[in-house]
Design an enzyme around this catalytic site. Sequence first.
Site, short mmCIF file in Angstrom:
data_model
loop_
_atom_site.label_atom_id
_atom_site.label_comp_id
_atom_site.label_asym_id
_atom_site.label_seq_id
_atom_site.Cartn_x
_atom_site.Cartn_y
_atom_site.Cartn_z
N HIS A 193 -9.67 -1.65 -0.72
CA HIS A 193 -9.16 -0.79 0.07
C HIS A 193 -10.34 -0.73 1.40
O HIS A 193 -11.64 -1.56 1.46
CB HIS A 193 -10.35 0.44 -0.80
CG HIS A 193 -10.58 1.87 -0.46
ND1 HIS A 193 -9.16 2.12 0.66
CD2 HIS A 193 -11.14 2.21 -0.01
CE1 HIS A 193 -9.65 3.06 1.00
NE2 HIS A 193 -10.60 3.75 1.11
N ASP A 211 -0.17 -0.36 -4.47
CA ASP A 211 -1.81 0.43 -5.08
C ASP A 211 -1.30 1.32 -5.95
O ASP A 211 -2.09 1.94 -6.88
CB ASP A 211 -2.90 0.24 -4.33
CG ASP A 211 -2.58 1.00 -3.15
OD1 ASP A 211 -0.91 1.71 -3.34
OD2 ASP A 211 -3.62 1.42 -2.36
N HIS A 212 -0.29 2.36 -6.02
CA HIS A 212 -0.09 3.65 -6.13
C HIS A 212 1.26 3.99 -5.80
O HIS A 212 1.61 3.01 -4.49
CB HIS A 212 -1.28 4.61 -5.84
CG HIS A 212 -1.58 4.60 -4.69
ND1 HIS A 212 -0.72 4.87 -3.52
CD2 HIS A 212 -2.57 4.94 -4.01
CE1 HIS A 212 -1.50 5.56 -2.47
NE2 HIS A 212 -2.71 4.96 -3.22
N ASP A 270 0.87 -0.88 0.16
CA ASP A 270 -0.10 0.11 0.13
C ASP A 270 0.89 1.11 -0.43
O ASP A 270 2.11 1.61 0.82
CB ASP A 270 -0.96 -0.19 1.40
CG ASP A 270 -1.98 1.40 0.62
OD1 ASP A 270 -2.66 1.32 0.63
OD2 ASP A 270 -3.01 0.82 1.94
N ASP A 271 0.86 2.15 -1.07
CA ASP A 271 1.38 3.58 -0.83
C ASP A 271 2.66 3.50 -0.99
O ASP A 271 2.99 4.77 -0.84
CB ASP A 271 0.99 4.07 -0.27
CG ASP A 271 -0.52 4.57 0.18
OD1 ASP A 271 -1.15 3.85 -0.54
OD2 ASP A 271 -0.90 5.41 0.84
N CYS A 280 -6.84 4.45 -3.19
CA CYS A 280 -6.60 3.22 -3.03
C CYS A 280 -7.87 1.92 -3.53
O CYS A 280 -7.36 1.23 -4.24
CB CYS A 280 -6.77 2.80 -1.34
SG CYS A 280 -5.61 2.79 -0.84
CA LIG Z 1 -2.73 2.60 -1.12
#
Ligand SMILES: [Ca+2]
Length: 496
Positions: free
Chosen positions: A153, A336-337, A59-60, A99
């Site tokens: 998410h 996810d990004h 995540d992130d 997300c």
């Molecule tokens: Ca994220």
Amino acid sequence: MFERVLAMNQKTRNGRCFLGNLLTVLVASNVLLLVALSAGADEAKAKPARPDVLFITVDDLNDWTSLFDPKGPIRVPNLERLAQRGMFFSRAYCASPACNPSRTATLTGLRPSTTGVYGNQADWRRALPRRKTIMQQFMDAGYDVRGAGKIFHHQYGGAFDDVASFHDYQPMRPQKYPPKKLNGAPEYGSENTDWGVWPARVEDSIDYHTAEYCIKALQRPPGDKPRFLACGIYKPHSPFFSPAQYHKLSEKIGLPTRKADDWNDLPSGAAKLMKPKKWFWQGMMKLDHRKPGSYQEFVRCYASCAAFADDQIGRVLAALDKSPRRDNTIIVFWSDHGFHLGEKDHIEKFALWEKSTHIPFIVVAPGLTQPGSRCDRPIDMTAIYPTLLDLCSLPPDARCDGASLVPLLRDPNAAWDRPALMTYMRGNHAVRDDRWRYIRYTDGSEELYDHQADPMEWTNLASDPAHADTIARLRKWLPKKNAKPVHNMKPPKKSR
Ligand SMILES: [Ca+2]
Ligand SMILES: [Ca+2]
């Protein structure tokens, strides 16, 4: 027994014994069945078993890591080792820099502009009740599908977790917060906008338990069914909490490079979309003035969380290595990004610039990807869905917005005409090819960056007539349809 029955039949042949004849028929058909079964077993032996899938999402996690550059400030040794096992994509991009739209697009194979799932509260399952997720495709194909942690998410305590996508699923543990903010800045953001050493023990962290579930799943003796295991690591998502040992790893990290007047050439669409988010950066500068070193500490804590996430992924990969299915397991790893740490005066994701959209992405496909290979073609995460169907010989899905990456997994230099496409909220898109980033906002205003000359995206070339052809070429890839935003899920009523 077969001989005995034959002898019996011989004895009664002249008496035209009906029972004997019947037995003969039965025995003969059993023999045929046995022959058929043994031929089937031989065929199964000759045909390689269907591969398992280990699907790891984080995540992130941005691109400021040693995965992209061995000298990168954030050290992720386990991801580096993973890349050595298969193919690393140097120009991989999320479908959306938030997300929920990113994960929905990746897990359903449909872009935000197709579905209308743009924001973090958008009720994706209500909007797409019949769309099969990638996990459901594998369930239909006879796979045992399990997962843990943040796959979809994490909204309203897990309201978007799609239990129908798993035979067994362990939700992400709730975040436990320290008694008061660790950063000493109650005025800066929410309790989620915090950073520091927490918890004291790794065993009390969220991701430790997600990794434990996956380790145990990998330790189970393989059954008859092939396995799809989804591992959703939550860090380095905020709050930037991680145990003390990971902070030691990032003690000497510096600050990202920034340009003071970088916003001067941004168009109206960027100002409108990004201005509400500027609060975090302006707040950080105020905080850093009042409490010098706060910004540095924020960056250090993000890096510590990334090191922690890398360590948890390393534990899962070590468990896979001990599994007898190690060499018949496809591994997919993606974030996810990305995340801005102050570049372009921005702290957050939620932007169509490189830092928010550029992600780590690795595929290990035994027998297909060369160890330590690298693909520089621009791709986005709508590719995962059709790629996994293709890799595991599941029927293709004509509705998918992305294309299978199998030709690139076979040959990283294979022809690839499509650029990566990113969307953030309705009508705002970025197109990234191997050299350019073109952004078009919903009001028609534009940005263009030449990554060959300007990897930090400091100089917006969109109004330069010399690049009109480039813009026209990239503009053709913008989605023709911009679906209406789907309804947001209402927050649950707070219990008193
Ligand atoms: Ca994220
Ligand atoms: Ca600029």
